[in-house]
Design an enzyme around this catalytic site. Structure first.
Site, PDB file in Angstrom:
ATOM      1  N   ARG A   6       0.921  -1.299  -0.041  1.00  0.00           N
ATOM      2  CA  ARG A   6       0.102   0.011  -0.003  1.00  0.00           C
ATOM      3  C   ARG A   6       0.871   1.142  -0.045  1.00  0.00           C
ATOM      4  O   ARG A   6       0.614   2.193  -0.539  1.00  0.00           O
ATOM      5  CB  ARG A   6      -0.960  -0.092   1.207  1.00  0.00           C
ATOM      6  CG  ARG A   6      -0.169   0.049   2.370  1.00  0.00           C
ATOM      7  CD  ARG A   6      -1.260   0.381   3.722  1.00  0.00           C
ATOM      8  NE  ARG A   6      -0.422   0.334   5.107  1.00  0.00           N
ATOM      9  CZ  ARG A   6      -0.837   0.814   6.169  1.00  0.00           C
ATOM     10  NH1 ARG A   6      -1.668   1.808   6.055  1.00  0.00           N
ATOM     11  NH2 ARG A   6      -0.025   0.550   7.161  1.00  0.00           N
ATOM     12  N   GLU A  53     -18.720   3.958   0.065  1.00  0.00           N
ATOM     13  CA  GLU A  53     -17.795   3.092  -1.100  1.00  0.00           C
ATOM     14  C   GLU A  53     -18.822   2.845  -2.436  1.00  0.00           C
ATOM     15  O   GLU A  53     -18.133   3.040  -3.499  1.00  0.00           O
ATOM     16  CB  GLU A  53     -17.434   1.670  -0.629  1.00  0.00           C
ATOM     17  CG  GLU A  53     -16.285   1.719   0.512  1.00  0.00           C
ATOM     18  CD  GLU A  53     -17.013   2.062   1.911  1.00  0.00           C
ATOM     19  OE1 GLU A  53     -15.854   2.348   2.784  1.00  0.00           O
ATOM     20  OE2 GLU A  53     -18.345   2.019   2.036  1.00  0.00           O
ATOM     21  N   PHE A  78     -14.080  -3.575   2.176  1.00  0.00           N
ATOM     22  CA  PHE A  78     -15.301  -2.661   1.920  1.00  0.00           C
ATOM     23  C   PHE A  78     -15.367  -2.297   0.274  1.00  0.00           C
ATOM     24  O   PHE A  78     -16.496  -2.355  -0.386  1.00  0.00           O
ATOM     25  CB  PHE A  78     -15.018  -1.095   2.215  1.00  0.00           C
ATOM     26  CG  PHE A  78     -14.698  -1.111   3.877  1.00  0.00           C
ATOM     27  CD1 PHE A  78     -15.586  -1.720   4.776  1.00  0.00           C
ATOM     28  CD2 PHE A  78     -14.001  -0.077   4.529  1.00  0.00           C
ATOM     29  CE1 PHE A  78     -15.220  -1.997   6.126  1.00  0.00           C
ATOM     30  CE2 PHE A  78     -13.646  -0.311   5.638  1.00  0.00           C
ATOM     31  CZ  PHE A  78     -14.452  -1.118   6.444  1.00  0.00           C
ATOM     32  N   HIS A 104      -5.211  -3.381   2.849  1.00  0.00           N
ATOM     33  CA  HIS A 104      -5.404  -4.042   4.028  1.00  0.00           C
ATOM     34  C   HIS A 104      -6.307  -5.300   3.868  1.00  0.00           C
ATOM     35  O   HIS A 104      -7.308  -5.542   4.565  1.00  0.00           O
ATOM     36  CB  HIS A 104      -6.295  -2.989   4.964  1.00  0.00           C
ATOM     37  CG  HIS A 104      -5.758  -1.893   5.445  1.00  0.00           C
ATOM     38  ND1 HIS A 104      -5.235  -0.934   4.653  1.00  0.00           N
ATOM     39  CD2 HIS A 104      -5.362  -1.448   6.643  1.00  0.00           C
ATOM     40  CE1 HIS A 104      -4.584   0.185   5.294  1.00  0.00           C
ATOM     41  NE2 HIS A 104      -4.776  -0.284   6.374  1.00  0.00           N
ATOM     42  N   ASP A 112      -7.323  -5.093  13.457  1.00  0.00           N
ATOM     43  CA  ASP A 112      -8.680  -4.342  12.994  1.00  0.00           C
ATOM     44  C   ASP A 112      -9.613  -5.496  13.386  1.00  0.00           C
ATOM     45  O   ASP A 112     -10.948  -4.952  13.136  1.00  0.00           O
ATOM     46  CB  ASP A 112      -8.542  -3.842  11.631  1.00  0.00           C
ATOM     47  CG  ASP A 112      -7.652  -2.585  11.434  1.00  0.00           C
ATOM     48  OD1 ASP A 112      -7.512  -2.189  12.451  1.00  0.00           O
ATOM     49  OD2 ASP A 112      -7.552  -2.138  10.478  1.00  0.00           O
TER      50      ASP A 112
END
Length: 308
Positions: A6, A53, A78, A104, A112
């Site tokens: 990322r 989203e 998401f 992620h 998380d």
């Protein structure tokens, strides 16, 4: 060097700032997805749509139909989950040129927790007609993948990771959509891996070599379309195949490999991944151990297949 894919994504977006066709969208996660790096240098072409989203994908499609190249970033959970309907009907059905970037991914999201750990996203994205699915294994491959999909005309799902991963490639590496690479040659067993698990597959091959077992290690960054020519070339020399992924064993990378092999050159296979369970909250390294995503378990799976 260890760098998260990322992070490489954010840095590469800065390189693309001079391309006026590129626009970047985010669902209020720009700091985490690293798209904020683009915002810092090119705020006029950065759009935070908020925690929406589905709206982000719809807006990205609008940009694409206006001739732009939109990168729509959010957590993989998401992107593949909340926006699935929009990706399917607004992007893939008409084959619109958007780039969906899910960061992620997998259980390495760690603390998380299970609700945020995308372990079904490969399955969801690869069954969509017209969708290209890419999962780079290190920062070098991630950078080149971002540059490649900028030039590619069509919807793409780019799967990226939160945690740093060892850099496997040097700057001479050339990524091409739809192509894999042989990282290590061997004639006893072939290990196909994608994403973070490529580094662990290489570690497993080294452990196996210490026991006199020669394992091929193949990096498959493009999960769809698969490099079937390369897969066929590798498996003709072995009797057993192991696949490794940070994803559910059902419907993901291993399933894609199995679908091809079973219809062409059937082999004994073991698919290593998350065994049809949800993730948990915890330290990523401990989660890898809990779910069997370790070099030791990969080596064990290979030995079981070949009767050693």
């Amino acid at each position: 060097m260890n760098l998260a894919t990322r992070e490489a994504y954010g840095k590469t977006l800065i390189e693309l700032a001079s391309n006026e066709k590129v626009v970047v969208l985010d669902a209020d996660l720009a700091h985490a997805t690293k798209s904020m790096m683009f915002q810092n240098v090119c705020p006029e072409r950065f759009f935070n749509v908020g925690i929406a989203e589905a709206d982000m994908i719809g807006t990205a499609v609008g940009f694409a139909l206006s001739g732009k190249v939109p990168f729509a970033s959010t957590f993989a959970m998401f992107a593949a989950g909340r926006a699935y309907d929009q990706i399917r009907n607004s992007a893939c059905y008409p084959k619109v040129n958007i780039k969906v970037v899910g960061t992620h991914s997998g259980i390495s999201v760690g603390e998380d927790g299970g609700t945020h750990q995308a372990i079904t996203d490969i399955a969801l994205m690869r069954v969509l007609p017209n969708m290209t699915v890419i999962h780079p294994c290190d920062d070098v491959e991630a950078r080149q993948a971002v540059l490649a999909i900028t030039e590619y005309d069509g919807p793409v799902y780019l799967r990226l990771s939160r945690v740093p991963t060892p850099t496997i490639h040097d700057e001479s590496y050339e990524f091409k959509i739809g192509k894999g690479e042989i990282l290590r040659e061997g004639n006893n067993v072939a290990i196909f891996a994608t994403g973070l698990m490529v580094a662990k597959a290489l570690e497993a091959a080294q452990k196996l070599s210490e026991e006199g077992i020669n394992a091929s290690v193949v990096n498959i960054p493009t999960i769809k379309p698969l490099d079937t020519d390369l897969i066929q070339e590798v498996i003709k020399n072995v009797d057993s195949v192991v696949t490794v992924e940070e994803h559910n064993v059902k419907g993901g990378f291993g399933s894609a490999i199995s679908e091809f092999i079973s219809q062409t050159t059937p082999k004994k296979m073991k698919i290593i991944g998350v065994e049809d369970k949800f993730g948990k909250s915890g330290d990523p390294n401990k989660l890898f151990e809990m779910y069997g995503l370790t070099s030791e378990n990969i080596a064990l799976g290979a030995k079981e297949l070949i009767g050693r």
